[in-house]
Design a protein around this motif. Sequence first.
Motif, mmCIF file in Angstrom:
data_model
loop_
_atom_site.group_PDB
_atom_site.id
_atom_site.type_symbol
_atom_site.label_atom_id
_atom_site.label_comp_id
_atom_site.label_asym_id
_atom_site.label_seq_id
_atom_site.Cartn_x
_atom_site.Cartn_y
_atom_site.Cartn_z
ATOM 1 N N GLY A 66 0.804 -1.217 0.000
ATOM 2 C CA GLY A 66 0.000 0.000 0.000
ATOM 3 C C GLY A 66 0.831 1.259 0.000
ATOM 4 O O GLY A 66 2.065 1.237 -0.056
ATOM 5 N N PHE A 67 0.136 2.396 0.115
ATOM 6 C CA PHE A 67 0.776 3.694 -0.056
ATOM 7 C C PHE A 67 0.699 4.567 1.194
ATOM 8 O O PHE A 67 0.805 5.789 1.117
ATOM 9 C CB PHE A 67 0.150 4.418 -1.252
ATOM 10 N N GLY A 97 -1.235 7.771 0.529
ATOM 11 C CA GLY A 97 -2.632 7.773 0.945
ATOM 12 C C GLY A 97 -3.226 6.386 0.890
ATOM 13 O O GLY A 97 -2.514 5.382 0.927
ATOM 14 N N GLY A 98 -4.548 6.326 0.790
ATOM 15 C CA GLY A 98 -5.272 5.065 0.771
ATOM 16 C C GLY A 98 -6.711 5.297 0.383
ATOM 17 O O GLY A 98 -7.069 6.379 -0.109
ATOM 18 N N ASP A 126 -5.965 5.579 -7.771
ATOM 19 C CA ASP A 126 -6.982 4.586 -8.137
ATOM 20 C C ASP A 126 -7.571 3.871 -6.932
ATOM 21 O O ASP A 126 -8.628 3.248 -7.037
ATOM 22 C CB ASP A 126 -6.393 3.571 -9.118
ATOM 23 N N LEU A 127 -6.906 3.942 -5.787
ATOM 24 C CA LEU A 127 -7.427 3.320 -4.566
ATOM 25 C C LEU A 127 -8.347 4.254 -3.791
ATOM 26 O O LEU A 127 -9.097 3.802 -2.921
ATOM 27 C CB LEU A 127 -6.274 2.891 -3.663
ATOM 28 N N VAL A 128 -8.288 5.540 -4.079
ATOM 29 C CA VAL A 128 -9.073 6.529 -3.347
ATOM 30 C C VAL A 128 -10.534 6.439 -3.769
ATOM 31 O O VAL A 128 -10.852 6.405 -4.961
ATOM 32 C CB VAL A 128 -8.527 7.947 -3.613
ATOM 33 N N LYS A 131 -12.658 10.244 -5.877
ATOM 34 C CA LYS A 131 -11.640 10.688 -6.824
ATOM 35 C C LYS A 131 -11.782 12.163 -7.179
ATOM 36 O O LYS A 131 -10.775 12.848 -7.450
ATOM 37 C CB LYS A 131 -11.668 9.813 -8.079
ATOM 38 N N ALA A 132 -12.998 12.684 -7.184
ATOM 39 C CA ALA A 132 -13.176 14.109 -7.466
ATOM 40 C C ALA A 132 -12.489 14.952 -6.396
ATOM 41 O O ALA A 132 -11.798 15.943 -6.698
ATOM 42 C CB ALA A 132 -14.661 14.452 -7.542
ATOM 43 N N ARG A 133 -12.632 14.547 -5.158
ATOM 44 C CA ARG A 133 -11.969 15.263 -4.062
ATOM 45 C C ARG A 133 -10.457 15.103 -4.146
ATOM 46 O O ARG A 133 -9.708 16.068 -3.936
ATOM 47 C CB ARG A 133 -12.480 14.738 -2.723
ATOM 48 N N ALA A 134 -9.994 13.901 -4.470
ATOM 49 C CA ALA A 134 -8.565 13.659 -4.574
ATOM 50 C C ALA A 134 -7.941 14.490 -5.690
ATOM 51 O O ALA A 134 -6.806 14.969 -5.558
ATOM 52 C CB ALA A 134 -8.292 12.177 -4.804
#
Length: 240
Positions: A66-67, A97-98, A126-128, A131-134
């Motif tokens: 993971g990240f 992140g995650g 891609d794990l978040v 995605k719009a917020r990321a």
Amino acid sequence: MAARVVLEVCVETPAGIEAAIEGGADRIELCAALALGGLTPSASLMAFAGRAGVPVTALIRPRAGGFGYDRAELQLIADDIARARDAGLAGVTIGAGGPEGLDIAAMELLTRAAEGLTVTLHRVFDLVEDKARALETARAVGVARILTSGGATSAARGSVTLAALVRQAVGSPGILAAGGIRAENARALLEATGVREVHASCGCAAPATATELAFGFASANQRMTDPVAVRALRAALDRS
């Protein structure tokens, strides 16, 4: 006339660098251990790539898995960013992140460490879940582009999300589509999503002897960059 679609090819060897350039890559992502999704390349490989003659961005990922990174791992990443800069590379591909979101504190630390380099956010995106917020977080911390399959196992499967990200980004950060992109599906992906940058491995099976496999010195799924596949993808993108 539409601007040329940018082709980034991920490689892990000097031969891979040469194959990518021969095939017409616009940019190289330099990695180690592509079979694990890519890890940080060695300082010597970064130095070699710095003389390649095309823009090179180094993936900075200290381990598989993971990240989420602790303080020591973040320091390793920052140190390797410095090595990429010393090698004369154009940029780095980083992230932290995650599923709950990007680690904003870590991203701010790492983007500061990468000052003067182009920053690509890797596929932690891609794990978040949101995605719009990321994407907005990535924009706020100064990310130039986001490497993503739209959260799916391939860009084709994630095409609806990729299209939404392209519309949200309005060009900044750039959306760098990744995941199973080949000559035969590239045109359909561009038409469905509006992406103008694609990332691919363009790999073929790398030879390994039975002895190398038995001793664990090689992997059965080992790959190498194929200049023919790079050239075919470049041609498909140019026709789009």
